[in-house]
Design an enzyme around this catalytic site. Sequence first.
Site, PDB file in Angstrom:
ATOM      1  N   ASN A 148       0.870  -1.167   0.000  1.00  0.00           N
ATOM      2  CA  ASN A 148       0.000   0.000   0.000  1.00  0.00           C
ATOM      3  C   ASN A 148       0.915   1.227   0.000  1.00  0.00           C
ATOM      4  O   ASN A 148       1.451   1.605   1.042  1.00  0.00           O
ATOM      5  CB  ASN A 148      -0.900  -0.028   1.241  1.00  0.00           C
ATOM      6  CG  ASN A 148      -1.869   1.130   1.265  1.00  0.00           C
ATOM      7  OD1 ASN A 148      -1.841   2.004   0.391  1.00  0.00           O
ATOM      8  ND2 ASN A 148      -2.717   1.161   2.276  1.00  0.00           N
ATOM      9  N   ARG A 151      -2.315  -2.104  -3.617  1.00  0.00           N
ATOM     10  CA  ARG A 151      -3.609  -1.470  -3.382  1.00  0.00           C
ATOM     11  C   ARG A 151      -3.679  -0.194  -4.222  1.00  0.00           C
ATOM     12  O   ARG A 151      -2.734   0.598  -4.237  1.00  0.00           O
ATOM     13  CB  ARG A 151      -3.737  -1.091  -1.911  1.00  0.00           C
ATOM     14  CG  ARG A 151      -4.996  -0.319  -1.643  1.00  0.00           C
ATOM     15  CD  ARG A 151      -4.955   0.363  -0.300  1.00  0.00           C
ATOM     16  NE  ARG A 151      -6.204   1.043  -0.061  1.00  0.00           N
ATOM     17  CZ  ARG A 151      -6.323   2.146   0.661  1.00  0.00           C
ATOM     18  NH1 ARG A 151      -5.270   2.688   1.228  1.00  0.00           N
ATOM     19  NH2 ARG A 151      -7.495   2.714   0.822  1.00  0.00           N
ATOM     20  N   HIS A 201     -12.743   1.888   0.474  1.00  0.00           N
ATOM     21  CA  HIS A 201     -12.555   0.784   1.440  1.00  0.00           C
ATOM     22  C   HIS A 201     -13.131  -0.537   0.925  1.00  0.00           C
ATOM     23  O   HIS A 201     -13.466  -1.420   1.711  1.00  0.00           O
ATOM     24  CB  HIS A 201     -13.254   1.066   2.784  1.00  0.00           C
ATOM     25  CG  HIS A 201     -12.758   2.248   3.524  1.00  0.00           C
ATOM     26  ND1 HIS A 201     -13.618   3.142   4.134  1.00  0.00           N
ATOM     27  CD2 HIS A 201     -11.518   2.695   3.777  1.00  0.00           C
ATOM     28  CE1 HIS A 201     -12.907   4.090   4.724  1.00  0.00           C
ATOM     29  NE2 HIS A 201     -11.635   3.846   4.514  1.00  0.00           N
ATOM     30  N   GLY A 261     -12.771   3.778  10.746  1.00  0.00           N
ATOM     31  CA  GLY A 261     -11.392   4.158  11.067  1.00  0.00           C
ATOM     32  C   GLY A 261     -11.310   5.661  11.002  1.00  0.00           C
ATOM     33  O   GLY A 261     -12.329   6.349  11.146  1.00  0.00           O
ATOM     34  N   ARG A 313     -13.081  14.399   8.284  1.00  0.00           N
ATOM     35  CA  ARG A 313     -14.034  14.707   7.207  1.00  0.00           C
ATOM     36  C   ARG A 313     -15.437  14.908   7.755  1.00  0.00           C
ATOM     37  O   ARG A 313     -15.860  14.190   8.669  1.00  0.00           O
ATOM     38  CB  ARG A 313     -14.075  13.568   6.177  1.00  0.00           C
ATOM     39  CG  ARG A 313     -12.773  13.340   5.458  1.00  0.00           C
ATOM     40  CD  ARG A 313     -12.969  12.368   4.304  1.00  0.00           C
ATOM     41  NE  ARG A 313     -11.681  11.961   3.761  1.00  0.00           N
ATOM     42  CZ  ARG A 313     -11.188  10.722   3.844  1.00  0.00           C
ATOM     43  NH1 ARG A 313     -11.887   9.758   4.422  1.00  0.00           N
ATOM     44  NH2 ARG A 313     -10.019  10.441   3.327  1.00  0.00           N
ATOM     45  N   ASN A 327     -12.278  -1.140  18.320  1.00  0.00           N
ATOM     46  CA  ASN A 327     -11.806  -0.802  19.672  1.00  0.00           C
ATOM     47  C   ASN A 327     -12.707   0.098  20.512  1.00  0.00           C
ATOM     48  O   ASN A 327     -12.532   0.167  21.718  1.00  0.00           O
ATOM     49  CB  ASN A 327     -10.438  -0.103  19.567  1.00  0.00           C
ATOM     50  CG  ASN A 327      -9.382  -1.015  18.996  1.00  0.00           C
ATOM     51  OD1 ASN A 327      -9.082  -2.054  19.574  1.00  0.00           O
ATOM     52  ND2 ASN A 327      -8.855  -0.660  17.842  1.00  0.00           N
ATOM     53  N   GLU A 383      -7.115  -6.254   4.750  1.00  0.00           N
ATOM     54  CA  GLU A 383      -7.036  -5.887   3.329  1.00  0.00           C
ATOM     55  C   GLU A 383      -5.848  -6.583   2.651  1.00  0.00           C
ATOM     56  O   GLU A 383      -5.921  -6.947   1.487  1.00  0.00           O
ATOM     57  CB  GLU A 383      -6.919  -4.361   3.201  1.00  0.00           C
ATOM     58  CG  GLU A 383      -8.239  -3.681   3.553  1.00  0.00           C
ATOM     59  CD  GLU A 383      -8.095  -2.220   3.944  1.00  0.00           C
ATOM     60  OE1 GLU A 383      -7.559  -1.952   5.038  1.00  0.00           O
ATOM     61  OE2 GLU A 383      -8.522  -1.361   3.169  1.00  0.00           O
TER      62      GLU A 383
END
Length: 397
Positions: free
Chosen positions: A8, A89, A178, A208, A239, A333, A382
């Site tokens: 990635n 990725r 994602h 996330g 965001r 979490n 991933e």
Amino acid sequence: MAKIMAVNAGSSSIKFQLLDMPEEKVITSGVMERIGLAEGIFTLKYNGKKEETHPVLPTHKEGVELLLKTLIEKGIVKSLDEITGVGHRVVQGGEYFKDSCLVDDTVIAKIQELADLAPLHNPAHIIGIKAFQAALPNVPQVVVFDTVFHQTMPEEAYMYATPYEWYTKYGIRKYGAHGTSHKYVSQRAAELIGKPLEETKTIVCHLGNGASISAVDGGKCKDTSMGLTPLEGIPMGTRSGNLDPTVVSYICEKENKTAAEVVNILNKKSGYLGMSGRSNDARDVTAGMNAGDHRCKLTFDVQAKRIVDYIAAYYVYMGGCDVIAFTAGMGENLKHLRKNIIDRLGVLGVKLDEKLNDTFSDERIISTPDSKIQVWIIPTNEEVMIARDTVRIANIK
Ligand code: ADP
């Protein structure tokens, strides 16, 4: 046995994982950061050890060369010939890529062309691909697109109600993001509840720093919360998620800014960071909430409310739901956020087992036996999906 490197690459970093396939065992993983700066950071995990060094990494090329040299020096591989495939990725594949594929010049040109939709990511991926091509010229390179999984969305789900020519001329539509994570988690959810994938309806909450929700019916994506770019959907670390687009022109006028500047604020200074005024990190916002800060509590409530809006909509859109699955840093979490969400879903007969929700372990069910929808925590993976696709597409035995 094949060793596959899952990569990635970002604009100043390369995350990697070397996996033994088909066993899907991680041999080593790590990240090279601060590429192009005076001093880089190279973190490598292998044999239960974690080592950090600070090499100078002028470009990705030197990063990849150092990584491969280190694999040999540490005895992680005896020879580079053991690496039989590299999977990369790629964030944006537009409508052009409906599956992962082998890299060639045309594919690279297309990824570059799609950079308009992912200006921070696609060019960085190409740099990463070229660095691995140069270092391992005889090894097949495969690209795995985040958008591919969402390409099964029906037209009614991906189209915006904007002038149709914007779609035909500029490709304005929802692409989602994602996808590799949503695919892994929805496949795993079906396995965990013991139902054939083709008959399983899953709502995946990937929470996330970037966060998106998807409706997966029979293993295929029916809808997802991110749009043309990752800005659409629920509030995230920095965001804003959905809002009335008029906010943009209004703030442009009030603060004498350009549209691009305001959109940048919506991407980088909003969400958890903007609302709480403290941090984009959910741990800091949790600390604020626990200390009685109203804005921190509000941040979680706004996000939970918006997440539930999506879950309810997707429940109806799919005509039911077997599993709600939480994944990624916050999904895995943040127990108080999961409780905040699930407690709002009582009307659908969803019931949280608070003890299971509070217990720390990896993959687990957190709903009660009589809950109408099972709720699971499924840590995403991933890299394993990238490695699987690399083996499949490059036909590696
Ligand atoms: P991304 O990959 O999009 O950068 P992650 O999946 O790593 O994001 O998630 C980052 C978020 O997860 C942060 O808000 C962070 O606070 C939260 N997070 C990670 N670990 C924990 C933890 N142990 N407890 C609470 N929150 C956590």
